[in-house]
Scaffold this active site. Structure first.
Site, PDB file in Angstrom:
ATOM      1  N   SER A 225       0.792  -1.202  -0.052  1.00 60.58           N
ATOM      2  CA  SER A 225       0.109   0.013  -0.052  1.00 60.58           C
ATOM      3  C   SER A 225       0.840   1.176  -0.037  1.00 60.58           C
ATOM      4  O   SER A 225       1.798   1.503  -0.733  1.00 60.58           O
ATOM      5  CB  SER A 225      -0.881  -0.071   1.153  1.00 60.58           C
ATOM      6  OG  SER A 225      -2.097   0.976   1.239  1.00 60.58           O
TER       7      SER A 225
ATOM      8  N   ASP B 156     -10.452  -3.092  -5.634  1.00 70.48           N
ATOM      9  CA  ASP B 156     -10.036  -2.453  -4.404  1.00 70.48           C
ATOM     10  C   ASP B 156     -10.848  -0.908  -4.267  1.00 70.48           C
ATOM     11  O   ASP B 156     -10.588  -0.147  -5.241  1.00 70.48           O
ATOM     12  CB  ASP B 156      -8.490  -1.901  -4.870  1.00 70.48           C
ATOM     13  CG  ASP B 156      -7.706  -1.303  -3.714  1.00 70.48           C
ATOM     14  OD1 ASP B 156      -8.333  -0.842  -2.779  1.00 70.48           O
ATOM     15  OD2 ASP B 156      -6.418  -1.444  -3.462  1.00 70.48           O
TER      16      ASP B 156
ATOM     17  N   HIS C 112      -8.447  -4.353  -1.000  1.00 64.96           N
ATOM     18  CA  HIS C 112      -7.269  -3.654  -0.572  1.00 64.96           C
ATOM     19  C   HIS C 112      -6.550  -4.652   0.407  1.00 64.96           C
ATOM     20  O   HIS C 112      -7.042  -4.604   1.487  1.00 64.96           O
ATOM     21  CB  HIS C 112      -7.576  -2.473  -0.103  1.00 64.96           C
ATOM     22  CG  HIS C 112      -6.322  -1.541   0.148  1.00 64.96           C
ATOM     23  ND1 HIS C 112      -5.572  -0.855  -1.039  1.00 64.96           N
ATOM     24  CD2 HIS C 112      -5.691  -1.155   1.189  1.00 64.96           C
ATOM     25  CE1 HIS C 112      -4.745  -0.226  -0.489  1.00 64.96           C
ATOM     26  NE2 HIS C 112      -4.676  -0.365   0.767  1.00 64.96           N
TER      27      HIS C 112
END
Length: 438
Positions: A213, A348, A379
């Site tokens: 991320s 996501d 995600h």
């Protein structure tokens, strides 16, 4: 006035149960329709879409990494919902989480900050019998104690990798700040300090850079900032990053995929984390953060408001736009020349589909880049399973290790081929050394 006859009443009475049964069926049908739509149950399982140039290297990787070419199968009842995958990752991280044992290292930074990372030694030999270290940058406000990090580290250790995990500055609950700043979206100072330490402490090791991320943005930006940062790096893997904060901020204000709600929830977590260091941030003489900034922080309901009132000021950016422009890896990632695997999921809810044009174009232009886009996974979820219960290891954990294993074997074969093509190279180098010393 019309009155119902007795016979009519009898007929109407017998029809009531049928009417109620019909209404129940309609409600059940409506609920099932909503469930099917929300859980995306009609969406078929699919292999990731792979975008890369057709080279000998990419063909070798796809052949050596079946996880990239076979179907990703999420849990049947809920795994095709990006929201549930994301929620489970956010709430639990992983299931049946192991507890790897590492050593915490403290690194003093030039501005007085203290960077920390946790070092985990391998639990077995690597398949190439080489020394390989994974340098890992976690997601926003995360550290080595997060469940998804622990799961990945334990799995990597068992595959023969040493792991170094950065603890984002200000993220550890029991670690006070020693300077008036915290981690930001794209500051690479602490990650660079960790990588430098590993290179000095283990001069024989090769590096695999992994970013999750926000950590994916930092990892790719670090490699692209300076050519020397790529020395001894075998490859880089980035999972679920958004590539451009400037473009992402606009999508975070939209209700599509509930992004505005996620924005609010993430802002609440960031606000709590920053306020836990309120004393350190406001009391130090070199601080750029004042009481007025902290007051704005308390009223903030979005990540953009927090970035504008607090985060950009840690490094003296004059505007939010400048902060997002300078801290996004999109301006540096094209300088990365080592093998680069970029992984994202179509469902996501945090990364808008428009942002995925960036890795698509990169994979089309650069032979070292491979972009894998899954249909499901949310995600940082990527849970696998049959019907209801997910497996402890995720598709993400497995594919990173499988890809890096393939890269390690490719490098070993390349070195063997070089020795075969030039068998006297070592002898000539030794002869030259002896002549010089004589």
């Amino acid at each position: 006035m019309t009155f119902l006859e007795y016979g009519d009443m009898q007929t109407f009475g017998t029809e009531l149960p049928a009417m109620f049964n019909g209404m129940k069926l309609a409600v059940v049908a409506a609920v099932l329709y909503v469930i099917v739509r929300c859980l995306n149950l009609k969406s078929p399982n699919a292999a990731p879409r792979i975008m890369s140039q057709d080279t000998l290297h990419s063909r070798y990787l796809l052949k050596s990494c079946p996880m990239l070419t076979k179907e990703y199968i999420p849990p049947l009842l809920w795994g095709k919902s990006g929201h549930l995958q994301t929620a489970l990752y956010g709430k639990m991280g992983r299931v049946y989480t192991p507890t790897p044992r590492g050593i915490r290292k403290f690194l003093p930074m030039p501005d007085g900050a203290t960077a920390t990372f946790d070092l985990f030694e391998p639990l077995g030999a690597h398949t190439t019998e080489g020394d390989v270290t994974m340098v890992i940058c976690p997601g926003i406000g995360n550290h080595s104690e997060k469940n998804y990090v622990r799961t990945f580290v334990d799995y990597s250790q068992r595959q023969g990798y040493r792991c170094a995990v950065l603890n984002h500055l200000g993220a550890l609950p029991d670690m006070e700040l020693t300077s008036p700043r915290m981690f930001t979206y794209g500051c690479t100072w602490e990650f660079g300090a960790m990588v430098g330490y590993i290179k000095r402490a283990f001069p024989q090791t090769s590096l695999v850079v992994v970013g999750f991320s926000l950590g994916g943005n930092i990892a790719c930006k670090f490699l692209g900032e300076n050519r020397s940062n790529q020395e001894r790096v075998l490859c880089c893997v980035s999972v679920c990053q958004g590539y451009s904060a400037l473009r992402a901020q606009e999508t975070f204000l939209e209700w599509d995929q509930c992004r505005r709600l996620y924005n609010f929830l993430l802002a609440g977590k960031m606000k709590k984390l920053i306020l836990s260091h309120r004393g350190s941030l406001s009391s130090m003489s070199s601080s750029n953060i004042g009481d007025a900034d902290l007051t704005k922080l308390c009223a903030a309901t979005s990540l953009m408001q927090i970035d504008d009132s607090i985060m950009r000021k840690f490094h003296g950016y004059g505007s939010l736009r400048e902060y997002y422009e300078k801290e996004s890896c999109v301006h540096y990632i094209h300088n990365v020349s080592v093998p680069l695997l970029l992984v994202n999921s179509s469902d996501d809810p945090l990364v808008h589909r428009s942002l995925l044009a960036i890795p698509c174009r990169l994979a089309e232009k650069k032979p070292n880049v491979m972009f894998a886009l899954t249909e499901h996974g949310g995600h940082m979820g990527f849970f696998e399973g049959a019907v209801l219960f997910p497996q402890p290891l995720t598709w993400m954990d497995k594919v990173i290790v499988e890809y890096t294993n393939a890269i390690c074997h490719w490098e070993r074969k390349e070195k063997a081929c070089q020795r075969t093509r030039n068998p006297n190279r070592g002898f000539h180098q030794l002869s030259s050394t002896l002549k010089l010393s004589g």
